[in-house]
Design a protein around this motif. Structure first.
Motif, PDB file in Angstrom:
ATOM      1  N   LEU A   1      -1.339  -2.019  -7.146  1.00  0.00           N
ATOM      2  CA  LEU A   1      -1.032  -2.607  -5.846  1.00  0.00           C
ATOM      3  C   LEU A   1       0.140  -3.585  -5.901  1.00  0.00           C
ATOM      4  CD1 LEU A   1      -4.594  -3.290  -4.355  1.00  0.00           C
ATOM      5  CD2 LEU A   1      -3.041  -1.376  -3.907  1.00  0.00           C
TER       6      LEU A   1
ATOM      7  N   ALA B   1       2.075   1.675  -3.543  1.00  0.00           N
ATOM      8  CA  ALA B   1       0.993   2.205  -4.368  1.00  0.00           C
ATOM      9  C   ALA B   1       0.750   3.672  -4.075  1.00  0.00           C
ATOM     10  CB  ALA B   1      -0.286   1.394  -4.126  1.00  0.00           C
TER      11      ALA B   1
ATOM     12  N   ALA C   1     -11.163   1.990  -9.066  1.00  0.00           N
ATOM     13  CA  ALA C   1     -11.575   2.765  -7.890  1.00  0.00           C
ATOM     14  C   ALA C   1     -10.969   4.161  -7.920  1.00  0.00           C
ATOM     15  CB  ALA C   1     -11.162   2.028  -6.618  1.00  0.00           C
ATOM     16  N   ILE C   2      -9.690   4.259  -8.292  1.00  0.00           N
ATOM     17  CA  ILE C   2      -9.022   5.558  -8.363  1.00  0.00           C
ATOM     18  C   ILE C   2      -9.689   6.450  -9.401  1.00  0.00           C
ATOM     19  CG2 ILE C   2      -6.869   6.699  -9.050  1.00  0.00           C
ATOM     20  CD1 ILE C   2      -5.395   4.279  -7.812  1.00  0.00           C
TER      21      ILE C   2
ATOM     22  N   LEU D   1      -7.249   4.210  -3.447  1.00  0.00           N
ATOM     23  CA  LEU D   1      -6.562   3.092  -2.803  1.00  0.00           C
ATOM     24  C   LEU D   1      -7.291   2.658  -1.534  1.00  0.00           C
ATOM     25  CD1 LEU D   1      -2.809   4.145  -3.179  1.00  0.00           C
ATOM     26  CD2 LEU D   1      -3.997   2.315  -4.402  1.00  0.00           C
TER      27      LEU D   1
ATOM     28  N   MET E   1       0.830  -1.203   0.000  1.00  0.00           N
ATOM     29  CA  MET E   1       0.000   0.000   0.000  1.00  0.00           C
ATOM     30  C   MET E   1       0.866   1.255   0.000  1.00  0.00           C
ATOM     31  SD  MET E   1      -3.273  -0.599  -0.146  1.00  0.00           S
ATOM     32  CE  MET E   1      -4.062   0.856   0.564  1.00  0.00           C
TER      33      MET E   1
ATOM     34  N   SER F   1     -10.434   0.833  -2.471  1.00  0.00           N
ATOM     35  CA  SER F   1     -10.079  -0.494  -2.952  1.00  0.00           C
ATOM     36  C   SER F   1      -9.724  -1.420  -1.798  1.00  0.00           C
ATOM     37  CB  SER F   1      -8.897  -0.393  -3.924  1.00  0.00           C
ATOM     38  OG  SER F   1      -8.423  -1.667  -4.279  1.00  0.00           O
ATOM     39  N   TYR F   2      -8.973  -0.927  -0.839  1.00  0.00           N
ATOM     40  CA  TYR F   2      -8.531  -1.753   0.289  1.00  0.00           C
ATOM     41  C   TYR F   2      -9.707  -2.188   1.157  1.00  0.00           C
ATOM     42  CZ  TYR F   2      -6.273  -2.985   4.700  1.00  0.00           C
ATOM     43  OH  TYR F   2      -5.889  -3.635   5.848  1.00  0.00           O
TER      44      TYR F   2
ATOM     45  N   SER G   1      -8.243  -1.714  -7.687  1.00  0.00           N
ATOM     46  CA  SER G   1      -7.722  -0.403  -7.294  1.00  0.00           C
ATOM     47  C   SER G   1      -7.740   0.616  -8.427  1.00  0.00           C
ATOM     48  CB  SER G   1      -6.299  -0.558  -6.757  1.00  0.00           C
ATOM     49  OG  SER G   1      -5.496  -1.270  -7.682  1.00  0.00           O
TER      50      SER G   1
END
Length: 288
Positions: A133, A18, A255-256, A242, A15, A245-246, A252
């Motif tokens: 990721l 990323a 999602a961004i 991020l 993470m 997504s987590y 990810s």
């Protein structure tokens, strides 16, 4: 609050990698997106992003998922399409946007075909949607280096790049910097799209470049503020994407870009410079 915002980055090395990657992408791609918007080349960025795909695919065929082979292949393909579309538009009656659209469709189909010849569905998804990721040291170094080069070049050539974006004809009439500025700009676009390609894939790389820029346009008319706000929106979209997504388990990269799309939607609704809701508020007579 700590568990939701800080713990994922504090506890997991992937993470943190990323996070550095998306912040570097935001720093480099944000200003380039603003310049592309000023040039009315927003859709051209998407075409160039897809043009990277066949070059990266050739690098994949030659060396597998090798960072350097795919990077060099993507850069060569991106430059070829960006320059070739402009040359074709000048040599024929075809408009540059139509030439880019043709290159875009051909590049996307060719790239998918080439990856499919040797790779699996997982490899194809890696190329199309990236693996933010799973950034390793070499890829992270590449992305940070591209962002650093972009910022240095922008600091040195900011005035001619802006002038060439706003009024290319005037720049060419008073200086010989017009053509070199255009080539430098294309080089920066390709470089940042290649960096975004490794993190977000060829389908989403341009989103980190254009969505923050067009969102920022609804909040300010000042160019310096526009660039700064674009970088902030891009970086914040990366961080929040991020985290989404987590915590939710969604991919990810999408999602961004969806978070950046949310920023754009809010800007369209509430932005003081042309936003929908501020335009509905009654104004005093002769008020700008």
């Amino acid at each position: 609050m700590y568990d939701y915002l800080i713990a994922p980055f504090a506890e997991f090395d992937f993470m943190r990698r990323a996070l550095v990657g998306v912040l570097a992408l935001g720093l480099g791609a944000g200003p380039i997106g603003v310049l592309m918007m000023l040039r009315r080349m927003s859709l051209a960025g998407d075409a160039v992003a897809h043009a990277i795909l066949p070059g990266a695919a050739i690098g994949f065929l030659a060396a597998g998922l090798n960072l350097y082979a795919m990077t060099i292949g993507g850069m060569v393909a991106g430059f070829t399409v960006a320059i070739g579309a402009g040359a074709l538009a000048r040599a024929t009656q075809m408009k540059e946007d139509a030439a880019l659209a043709a290159f875009y469709l051909i590049s996307l189909a060719l790239g998918v075909l080439l990856v499919s010849l040797r790779g699996s569905n997982v490899d194809l998804l890696h190329v199309l949607f990236g693996t933010v990721l799973a950034l390793d040291d070499a890829t992270l170094t590449l992305i940070v280096s591209i962002a650093s080069v972009t910022l240095v070049v922008l600091a040195v050539l900011w005035r001619p790049l802006v002038m060439e974006s706003v009024d290319a004809g005037f720049l060419r009439s008073v200086s010989r910097a017009g053509a070199p500025s255009h080539l430098v700009f294309l080089a920066l676009v390709v470089l940042n799209l290649v960096g975004g390609f490794h993190a977000l894939g060829t389908l989403l790389a341009v989103g980190m470049m254009m969505l923050p820029a067009v969102a920022a346009r609804f909040w300010t008319r000042d160019l310096t503020m526009l660039v700064g706000l674009s970088v902030v929106i891009a970086s914040a979209s990366g961080v929040l994407g991020l985290l989404v997504s987590y915590h939710s388990g969604v991919p990810s990269g999408p999602a961004i870009i969806l978070v950046a799309g949310g920023a754009y939607t809010l800007s369209v609704l509430f932005g003081p410079v042309g936003g929908l809701l501020p335009r509905l508020v009654p104004r005093h007579h002769l008020e700008a």
